[in-house]
Design an enzyme around this catalytic site. Structure first.
Site, mmCIF file in Angstrom:
data_model
loop_
_atom_site.group_PDB
_atom_site.id
_atom_site.type_symbol
_atom_site.label_atom_id
_atom_site.label_comp_id
_atom_site.label_asym_id
_atom_site.label_seq_id
_atom_site.Cartn_x
_atom_site.Cartn_y
_atom_site.Cartn_z
ATOM 1 N N GLU A 150 119.604 46.157 -55.592
ATOM 2 C CA GLU A 150 119.212 45.390 -56.769
ATOM 3 C C GLU A 150 119.108 43.879 -56.534
ATOM 4 O O GLU A 150 119.101 43.099 -57.495
ATOM 5 C CB GLU A 150 120.158 45.662 -57.953
ATOM 6 C CG GLU A 150 120.168 47.112 -58.437
ATOM 7 C CD GLU A 150 118.947 47.493 -59.280
ATOM 8 O OE1 GLU A 150 118.091 46.627 -59.532
ATOM 9 O OE2 GLU A 150 118.868 48.681 -59.681
ATOM 10 N N ASP A 180 125.670 54.060 -64.349
ATOM 11 C CA ASP A 180 124.596 54.795 -63.661
ATOM 12 C C ASP A 180 124.808 56.302 -63.684
ATOM 13 O O ASP A 180 124.485 57.008 -62.726
ATOM 14 C CB ASP A 180 124.467 54.316 -62.206
ATOM 15 C CG ASP A 180 124.022 52.871 -62.099
ATOM 16 O OD1 ASP A 180 123.586 52.310 -63.125
ATOM 17 O OD2 ASP A 180 124.118 52.305 -60.991
ATOM 18 N N ASP A 227 129.593 48.217 -59.536
ATOM 19 C CA ASP A 227 128.423 48.049 -60.394
ATOM 20 C C ASP A 227 128.887 47.579 -61.770
ATOM 21 O O ASP A 227 129.983 47.943 -62.224
ATOM 22 C CB ASP A 227 127.697 49.396 -60.534
ATOM 23 C CG ASP A 227 126.235 49.273 -60.921
ATOM 24 O OD1 ASP A 227 125.921 48.428 -61.777
ATOM 25 O OD2 ASP A 227 125.400 50.021 -60.379
ATOM 26 N N HIS A 230 118.844 50.752 -57.739
ATOM 27 C CA HIS A 230 119.982 51.632 -57.483
ATOM 28 C C HIS A 230 119.659 53.103 -57.655
ATOM 29 O O HIS A 230 120.528 53.957 -57.416
ATOM 30 C CB HIS A 230 121.173 51.244 -58.368
ATOM 31 C CG HIS A 230 122.492 51.422 -57.678
ATOM 32 N ND1 HIS A 230 123.681 50.931 -58.185
ATOM 33 C CD2 HIS A 230 122.828 52.040 -56.501
ATOM 34 C CE1 HIS A 230 124.676 51.229 -57.374
ATOM 35 N NE2 HIS A 230 124.187 51.905 -56.350
ATOM 36 N N ASP A 255 124.623 43.309 -59.065
ATOM 37 C CA ASP A 255 124.910 42.869 -60.429
ATOM 38 C C ASP A 255 126.364 43.067 -60.822
ATOM 39 O O ASP A 255 126.777 42.632 -61.909
ATOM 40 C CB ASP A 255 123.955 43.504 -61.445
ATOM 41 C CG ASP A 255 124.219 44.987 -61.736
ATOM 42 O OD1 ASP A 255 125.324 45.492 -61.467
ATOM 43 O OD2 ASP A 255 123.299 45.662 -62.241
ATOM 44 N N ASP A 270 126.089 47.392 -55.976
ATOM 45 C CA ASP A 270 125.024 46.791 -56.772
ATOM 46 C C ASP A 270 125.368 45.315 -56.942
ATOM 47 O O ASP A 270 126.450 44.978 -57.430
ATOM 48 C CB ASP A 270 124.934 47.487 -58.129
ATOM 49 C CG ASP A 270 123.720 47.076 -58.939
ATOM 50 O OD1 ASP A 270 123.342 45.884 -58.894
ATOM 51 O OD2 ASP A 270 123.152 47.945 -59.641
ATOM 52 N N HIS A 294 117.202 54.143 -62.368
ATOM 53 C CA HIS A 294 118.311 53.466 -61.685
ATOM 54 C C HIS A 294 119.604 53.584 -62.478
ATOM 55 O O HIS A 294 120.667 53.230 -61.967
ATOM 56 C CB HIS A 294 117.962 51.997 -61.382
ATOM 57 C CG HIS A 294 117.945 51.078 -62.572
ATOM 58 N ND1 HIS A 294 118.031 49.703 -62.439
ATOM 59 C CD2 HIS A 294 117.826 51.297 -63.906
ATOM 60 C CE1 HIS A 294 117.990 49.129 -63.637
ATOM 61 N NE2 HIS A 294 117.865 50.076 -64.534
ATOM 62 N N HIS A 296 127.292 48.632 -64.250
ATOM 63 C CA HIS A 296 126.839 49.766 -65.057
ATOM 64 C C HIS A 296 127.307 51.075 -64.425
ATOM 65 O O HIS A 296 127.507 51.154 -63.212
ATOM 66 C CB HIS A 296 125.313 49.760 -65.166
ATOM 67 C CG HIS A 296 124.756 48.428 -65.548
ATOM 68 N ND1 HIS A 296 124.399 47.480 -64.606
ATOM 69 C CD2 HIS A 296 124.516 47.879 -66.756
ATOM 70 C CE1 HIS A 296 123.961 46.392 -65.226
ATOM 71 N NE2 HIS A 296 124.018 46.601 -66.522
#
Length: 383
Positions: A352, A206, A202, A179, A309, A307, A219, A204
């Site tokens: 990702e 980021d 996401d 990412h 994830d 993303d 990332h 996260h």
């Protein structure tokens, strides 16, 4: 050693081998990739062609790609063209394999699915990402940033390709790669359409800055870079950011957060960024989250940075930073569908996907999920 999925010259158009053209099936379970069959599955014949049946579960899966003619942005050209850009970046995080993501998604039937949705596909091939030089000490520049020089140069290449395709009026689909390439995709979009709203899906945030990051993995930094926090153009390899319009906190919405560093939490609060965590998905439902997201970003072109994830690892296990409690299969699709139906979506990242992590079944399931989410964002519906 890890075997590369396929090798091609950089920037060369990608065309799936003929042997892979007619073996793809969809429907929310697993896809057959590269001629490998799902264990226990068999093909149907006659009117049932394109189905497979798993006697172990009793599941019968049909292809589910239907063009629903969703609203089309007035800033894109007609007939509609999708520019596909492979960005096989790995240096933004420590695990090998994300560089195989673009080719795996292509091989799973990307061109066929986009064509079935009415898109003309202009595949730009994969960008040749810079490698670390012997002088690259890893952590460099102000604060902590790992491999800033090659990551920055790679993102600069992504930025240029995305800007070019955007100015041509194409829908831009960028396949990662980790990412960190989000700094390049968002940068390219902002250079062509500075008012664009960013939907960042996401687990996260980021938005670590080099001085905040504990790992130094880039990332986890792309949004802080394009927002101009901590003078990112002073990082080795990132001087190009000085020519990119800064992303305003008002232009950004998060969806699906569930693993956010403490200092990132404070930064989100200080900047007033609209952030929907999994708590908000539970509280409002995914429909309510998307209504609030699109209301906040109304009247803007939209860029969706997805993303994998963000999806619960039950549905997308082959990715580097899995966190339990993510988006369900249908929630993940609804995010993509809702942004697509806004009539303002002009670009998309899918990042990702890491085929080197997990079993063959994990890889097939995750690649299938990534491709299915792309299709949902770009017009596929149940009916």
């Amino acid at each position: 050693p890890r075997q590369k999925f396929q090798q091609r010259a950089p920037h060369s158009p990608w065309h799936p081998p003929a042997s892979e053209m007619n073996i793809m099936v969809r429907g929310g379970a697993l896809r057959l990739i590269g001629g490998a069959r799902v264990a226990g599955a068999r093909f149907m014949s006659g009117d049932a062609a394109g189905e497979w049946f798993n006697p172990n579960t009793g599941w019968r899966v049909k292809r589910q790609v239907h063009d629903a003619h969703v609203p089309f942005p007035n800033f894109l050209v007609q007939p509609k063209v999708a520019s596909v850009i492979g960005a096989p970046m790995t240096l933004g995080q420590p695990k090998e394999g994300t560089d195989d993501g673009p080719d795996m998604i292509r091989a799973a039937g990307l061109h066929q699915e986009l064509s079935s949705l009415g898109w003309q596909v202009s595949d730009q091939g994969n960008i040749e990402m810079p490698s670390p030089s012997p002088s690259d000490a890893g952590l460099q520049g102000p604060g902590r940033a790992r491999h800033p020089q090659p990551v920055g140069r790679g993102c600069e290449l992504v930025c240029g390709k995305v800007e070019e395709a955007t100015r041509q009026g194409h829908f831009v689909l960028t396949l990662g790669g980790d990412h960190s390439i989000g700094a390049g995709t968002v940068g390219g979009i902002l250079k062509a359409r500075p008012e664009t709203g960013i939907v960042w899906v996401d687990a996260h945030a980021d938005i670590n800055t080099p001085s905040m990051s504990e790992s130094g993995n880039m990332h986890g930094m792309p949004l802080s870079l394009v927002m101009g926090l901590e003078k990112p153009h002073e990082l080795p390899g990132w001087s190009w950011l000085s020519s990119v319009p800064r992303l305003s906190p008002r232009q950004l919405v998060y969806i699906g957060l569930r693993d956010v560093d403490e200092r990132e939490v404070q930064l989100l609060r200080d900047l007033g960024i609209l952030a929907f965590t999994m708590y908000h998905v539970d509280k409002y439902g995914i429909g309510g989250v998307m209504e609030r997201t699109l209301e906040h970003l109304q009247h803007r072109p939209l860029h969706l940075s997805y993303d994998i994830d963000a999806v619960d690892p039950l549905h997308a296990p082959a990715t580097g930073t899995t966190v339990r409690g993510g988006l369900t299969f249908r929630e993940a699709h609804y995010v993509a569908e809702a942004v697509g139906e806004s009539g303002q979506l002009g670009s998309l990242d899918m990042v990702e996907v890491n085929p080197s992590l997990g079993s063959d079944s994990d890889t097939k399931q995750t690649v299938e999920m990534g491709l299915a989410l792309v299709s949902s964002a770009m017009g596929s519906r149940i009916v």
